[in-house]
Scaffold this motif. Structure first.
Motif, PDB file in Angstrom:
ATOM      1  N   PRO A 126       0.835  -1.203   0.000  1.00  0.00           N
ATOM      2  CA  PRO A 126       0.000   0.000   0.000  1.00  0.00           C
ATOM      3  C   PRO A 126       0.875   1.261   0.000  1.00  0.00           C
ATOM      4  O   PRO A 126       2.100   1.160  -0.072  1.00  0.00           O
ATOM      5  CB  PRO A 126      -0.771  -0.121   1.321  1.00  0.00           C
ATOM      6  CG  PRO A 126       0.128  -0.914   2.211  1.00  0.00           C
ATOM      7  CD  PRO A 126       0.922  -1.834   1.317  1.00  0.00           C
ATOM      8  N   ASN A 127       0.221   2.393   0.089  1.00  0.00           N
ATOM      9  CA  ASN A 127       0.953   3.650   0.002  1.00  0.00           C
ATOM     10  C   ASN A 127       0.891   4.427   1.312  1.00  0.00           C
ATOM     11  O   ASN A 127      -0.156   4.502   1.948  1.00  0.00           O
ATOM     12  CB  ASN A 127       0.379   4.476  -1.152  1.00  0.00           C
ATOM     13  CG  ASN A 127       0.500   3.720  -2.475  1.00  0.00           C
ATOM     14  OD1 ASN A 127       1.563   3.214  -2.807  1.00  0.00           O
ATOM     15  ND2 ASN A 127      -0.601   3.605  -3.195  1.00  0.00           N
ATOM     16  N   HIS A 136      -6.441  -2.833  -2.265  1.00  0.00           N
ATOM     17  CA  HIS A 136      -5.329  -3.543  -1.624  1.00  0.00           C
ATOM     18  C   HIS A 136      -5.758  -4.884  -1.039  1.00  0.00           C
ATOM     19  O   HIS A 136      -4.927  -5.690  -0.650  1.00  0.00           O
ATOM     20  CB  HIS A 136      -4.707  -2.682  -0.522  1.00  0.00           C
ATOM     21  CG  HIS A 136      -4.075  -1.429  -1.047  1.00  0.00           C
ATOM     22  ND1 HIS A 136      -4.559  -0.180  -0.778  1.00  0.00           N
ATOM     23  CD2 HIS A 136      -3.021  -1.250  -1.881  1.00  0.00           C
ATOM     24  CE1 HIS A 136      -3.822   0.718  -1.400  1.00  0.00           C
ATOM     25  NE2 HIS A 136      -2.881   0.101  -2.076  1.00  0.00           N
ATOM     26  N   GLY A 164       4.626   2.163  -1.047  1.00  0.00           N
ATOM     27  CA  GLY A 164       4.785   3.437  -1.753  1.00  0.00           C
ATOM     28  C   GLY A 164       5.131   4.511  -0.733  1.00  0.00           C
ATOM     29  O   GLY A 164       4.256   5.169  -0.199  1.00  0.00           O
ATOM     30  N   ASP A 321      11.475  -0.308  -9.685  1.00  0.00           N
ATOM     31  CA  ASP A 321      11.239  -1.742  -9.865  1.00  0.00           C
ATOM     32  C   ASP A 321      12.448  -2.449 -10.468  1.00  0.00           C
ATOM     33  O   ASP A 321      12.696  -3.621 -10.162  1.00  0.00           O
ATOM     34  CB  ASP A 321       9.967  -1.987 -10.686  1.00  0.00           C
ATOM     35  CG  ASP A 321       8.789  -2.302  -9.763  1.00  0.00           C
ATOM     36  OD1 ASP A 321       8.976  -3.114  -8.832  1.00  0.00           O
ATOM     37  OD2 ASP A 321       7.701  -1.733  -9.950  1.00  0.00           O
ATOM     38  N   TYR A 339       5.206 -11.252  -8.377  1.00  0.00           N
ATOM     39  CA  TYR A 339       4.626  -9.912  -8.224  1.00  0.00           C
ATOM     40  C   TYR A 339       3.109 -10.027  -8.186  1.00  0.00           C
ATOM     41  O   TYR A 339       2.501 -10.396  -9.185  1.00  0.00           O
ATOM     42  CB  TYR A 339       5.022  -9.018  -9.395  1.00  0.00           C
ATOM     43  CG  TYR A 339       6.504  -8.719  -9.474  1.00  0.00           C
ATOM     44  CD1 TYR A 339       7.381  -9.605 -10.095  1.00  0.00           C
ATOM     45  CD2 TYR A 339       7.019  -7.548  -8.926  1.00  0.00           C
ATOM     46  CE1 TYR A 339       8.741  -9.327 -10.161  1.00  0.00           C
ATOM     47  CE2 TYR A 339       8.380  -7.256  -8.996  1.00  0.00           C
ATOM     48  CZ  TYR A 339       9.237  -8.149  -9.613  1.00  0.00           C
ATOM     49  OH  TYR A 339      10.572  -7.871  -9.678  1.00  0.00           O
ATOM     50  N   GLN A 345      -1.498  -2.739 -13.869  1.00  0.00           N
ATOM     51  CA  GLN A 345      -0.044  -2.567 -13.915  1.00  0.00           C
ATOM     52  C   GLN A 345       0.651  -3.693 -14.681  1.00  0.00           C
ATOM     53  O   GLN A 345       1.865  -3.882 -14.569  1.00  0.00           O
ATOM     54  CB  GLN A 345       0.526  -2.446 -12.500  1.00  0.00           C
ATOM     55  CG  GLN A 345       0.079  -1.161 -11.816  1.00  0.00           C
ATOM     56  CD  GLN A 345       0.762  -0.937 -10.474  1.00  0.00           C
ATOM     57  OE1 GLN A 345       1.948  -1.185 -10.314  1.00  0.00           O
ATOM     58  NE2 GLN A 345      -0.009  -0.446  -9.513  1.00  0.00           N
ATOM     59  N   HIS A 348       3.270  -2.407 -17.107  1.00  0.00           N
ATOM     60  CA  HIS A 348       4.434  -1.948 -16.330  1.00  0.00           C
ATOM     61  C   HIS A 348       5.323  -3.144 -15.994  1.00  0.00           C
ATOM     62  O   HIS A 348       6.539  -3.108 -16.211  1.00  0.00           O
ATOM     63  CB  HIS A 348       3.951  -1.239 -15.054  1.00  0.00           C
ATOM     64  CG  HIS A 348       5.001  -1.091 -14.005  1.00  0.00           C
ATOM     65  ND1 HIS A 348       6.068  -0.223 -14.149  1.00  0.00           N
ATOM     66  CD2 HIS A 348       5.172  -1.707 -12.810  1.00  0.00           C
ATOM     67  CE1 HIS A 348       6.836  -0.320 -13.073  1.00  0.00           C
ATOM     68  NE2 HIS A 348       6.328  -1.209 -12.253  1.00  0.00           N
TER      69      HIS A 348
HETATM   70  N1  ARG Z   1       2.248   0.758  -4.278  1.00  0.00           N
HETATM   71  C1  ARG Z   1       1.755   0.278  -5.533  1.00  0.00           C
HETATM   72  C2  ARG Z   1       0.259   0.596  -5.674  1.00  0.00           C
HETATM   73  O1  ARG Z   1      -0.439   0.821  -4.692  1.00  0.00           O
HETATM   74  C3  ARG Z   1       1.912  -1.215  -5.693  1.00  0.00           C
HETATM   75  C4  ARG Z   1       3.333  -1.692  -5.736  1.00  0.00           C
HETATM   76  C5  ARG Z   1       3.446  -3.053  -6.361  1.00  0.00           C
HETATM   77  N2  ARG Z   1       4.789  -3.604  -6.395  1.00  0.00           N
HETATM   78  C6  ARG Z   1       5.761  -3.231  -7.224  1.00  0.00           C
HETATM   79  N3  ARG Z   1       6.931  -3.843  -7.131  1.00  0.00           N
HETATM   80  N4  ARG Z   1       5.596  -2.332  -8.166  1.00  0.00           N
HETATM   81  O2  ARG Z   1      -0.214   0.614  -6.804  1.00  0.00           O
END
Ligand code: ARG
Length: 580
Positions: A126-127, A136, A164, A321, A339, A345, A348
């Motif tokens: 999470p962020n 999440h 994040g 990443d 992952y 994503q 990405h």
């Molecule tokens: N913090 C990101 C989000 O809430 C997810 C991260 C996922 N992991 C990574 N290695 N990019 O979208």
């Protein structure tokens, strides 16, 4: 003792080699549960593929394998079906023996991986300064189930919470906090932080002076200004406290030690870009530094760049990443990195993983798995939102799950004492929420539906938990200690007993397959089928009313079913209850 599936495979392989030569011994015998139990317990489906290879009709191939097949001590019957299916009926004594061994096995019949690996699982993530929301839920629940499954088959799992916790948004956040007179020592709740986040965003968009100050603040943060860092650290710490309470409530195996946030890679980003440059992978595009992962094109068919450094020097999510992958492969020495990130994503992931391969930073010996998942939808099939149109907070879902489960339990079993009822409500509520998320093919969206997830029948957590509790109640009724009961011989004379045992014996192979495919819904389907077969058995075969060895045998099947339900649900992160 080998599991049944492996024994059958070995026999078919040996027969194939005898009939067609050793060079065909490696072929996958394709052992499956029989599609029709009238024809046998299993079928081997290799004759179709082998026939093609040999230029012979599959039926003839199947016949030759059957002629060469050693049935001694394993098979009671072999027959041919359809275009070349080999139907296999196992000797009842072998089934019984395997069931007895499984009951005695501490590992519950789950085989340990031949070559245990170090596996990194990146999930939840999470962020900082934002509350966890329904988005999440999936990464957290799916990731947790995969971690438990991989550990069960003997891998060493390194959990990574890719928080994040870094980026330009911290400029406006910190600036706004300072304006609001925020005291890093005093703290703030997750709700307050979210409100401050929203306020900061609004000011950033509307207020030019604030915007300028926020940008300057980012520069200070990146330059390591102590006063700025102090606020940032406080923010991260507060968020981690909050994430920890959420994980604790959910029973998710993530702790603060598993946090490797984006900031962790901050001092490794320049080196990543430098390394790209040295390898000749770096290109300039409108002042930015980019790489072109092979096989990606924009709408016009032009090569699609992945930006790793902006023209102002700032790094990006993708750069982080790349650095994280290098860390996981080179420092953690992972043989597999998983992952668990939502489907938005996906590109990405594909772009940075392609980059890692084409730069030669991650070779083919290391597996990179993308575990994508769809969205949670509301009844209107649109993104799940609150009535006022806001994203749904994860903690609100946890609260409501417990509340609804408590009401259902109070209605169904009003005699449960208060403290037990609360514990049961928590287990059932949390289990239902998780199971609803795990039981569908994860790449699909699913509609969030309280009534369905809490239903006592169908492929739901309450149905499975109830099946478990029912078995425990048999032991209580018969005044038999569940844990102490060791069982003796097992009989599979009745077809419902046989059907149940066959399903039980498939547990180990099922867990192995989830560790490979990373698809927990397969395990859910397995458990649902197990509970269904158990109820069929329970209806056809009296347990407490039978006598002597037969009673012990049926109790053993009850216990083995309960243990397998408990283990299977445990792999999904769901706790059983003895009564509900
Ligand atoms: N913090 C990101 C989000 O809430 C997810 C991260 C996922 N992991 C990574 N290695 N990019 O979208």
């Amino acid at each position: 003792m080998h599991d049944l599936q492996t024994l059958l495979e070995q026999r078919i392989r040996t027969a194939t080699a005898a009939a067609f030569g050793d060079e065909h011994a490696a072929i996958d015998p394709l052992i499956r549960s029989a599609s029709n139990p009238q024809h046998g317990d299993f079928q081997a489906n290799l004759a179709m593929a082998l026939g093609k290879k040999l230029g012979q009709p599959p039926r003839k191939v199947a016949e030759a394998i059957v002629d060469a097949l050693d049935t001694q001590g394993l098979l009671a019957g072999v027959s041919l079906g359809g275009p070349g299916f080999i139907n296999l009926t196992v000797e009842p004594g072998v089934l019984a023996e395997h069931a007895v061994a499984m009951l005695a096995d501490d590992g519950g019949g789950v085989p340990r991986a031949g070559t245990p690996q170090t596996v990194v699982v990146d999930y939840s993530s999470p962020n900082v300064a934002k509350e966890m929301h329904v988005g999440h839920l999936r990464s957290t629940v799916i990731g947790d189930a995969l971690v438990r499954t991989l550990e069960a088959v003997g891998h060493t799992v390194v959990r990574q919470n890719h928080l994040g916790d870094w980026g330009t948004q911290f400029g406006m956040l910190i600036e706004n906090l300072k304006d609001a007179g925020f005291d890093p020592q005093a703290g703030a709740s997750a709700g307050e932080l979210t409100a401050l986040y929203k306020a900061a965003k609004k000011r950033f968009d509307d207020d030019a002076d604030f915007n300028t100050r926020a940008r300057a603040r980012v520069v200070k943060l990146q330059a390591g200004d102590e006063e700025t860092l102090a606020v940032w650290r406080a923010l991260v710490a507060l968020s981690n406290d909050y994430f920890e309470t959420v994980y604790g409530r959910m029973g998710v195996k993530l702790t603060r030690d598993d946090v490797r946030g984006e900031s962790f890679y901050n001092d490794k980003l320049a080196a990543v870009v430098g390394r790209l440059d040295e390898g000749g992978h770096l290109k300039e595009s409108q002042g930015a530094k980019v790489v072109f992962p092979e096989g990606f094109a924009d709408r016009e068919g032009e090569p699609l760049p992945m930006i790793v450094q902006k023209s102002d020097g700032g790094y990006l999510y993708a750069t982080t990443d790349l650095a994280a992958a290098v860390y996981r492969v080179e420092e953690i020495k992972a043989a597999r990195v998983i992952y668990v990130i939502g489907l938005p994503q996906r590109q990405h992931f594909q772009m940075f993983s392609t980059t890692l391969r084409q730069c030669g930073w991650v070779d083919d010996a290391v597996r990179l798995d993308y575990v994508g998942f769809g969205s949670v939808l509301g009844a209107d099939k649109k993104m799940f939102k609150t009535r006022s149109g806001e994203t749904v907070r994860l903690v609100d879902l946890l609260d409501e799950a417990e509340k609804r489960a408590a009401a259902a339990i109070a209605e169904k079993n009003p005699d449960l004492p208060g403290s037990e009822a609360a514990a049961v409500a928590k287990a059932v509520g949390m289990g239902s929420l998780k199971y609803a998320d795990l039981s569908g093919d994860r790449v699909k969206d699913y509609v969030f539906d309280w009534d369905r997830m809490l239903a006592l029948d169908g492929n739901t957590a309450p149905y499975l938990l109830y099946s478990y509790a029912r078995i425990r109640s048999i032991f209580r009724k018969g005044d038999i200690a569940f844990d102490g009961f060791a069982g003796g011989q097992v009989s599979v004379a009745a077809s419902a007993e046989r059907g149940l045992v066959l399903q039980l014996l498939g547990f180990g192979a099922m867990v192995e397959s989830v560790a490979q495919s990373l698809e927990p819904h397969r395990l859910c389907n397995y458990l649902y089928e197990l509970a269904t077969r158990y109820h069929r058995f329970f209806e056809a075969c009296p347990v407490l009313k039978s006598e002597g060895e037969l009673r012990d045998s049926r109790l053993a099947l009850c216990k083995l079913t309960a243990l397998t339900l408990e283990r299977g649900l445990g792999l999904l992160g769901i706790e059983v209850v003895e009564r509900m």
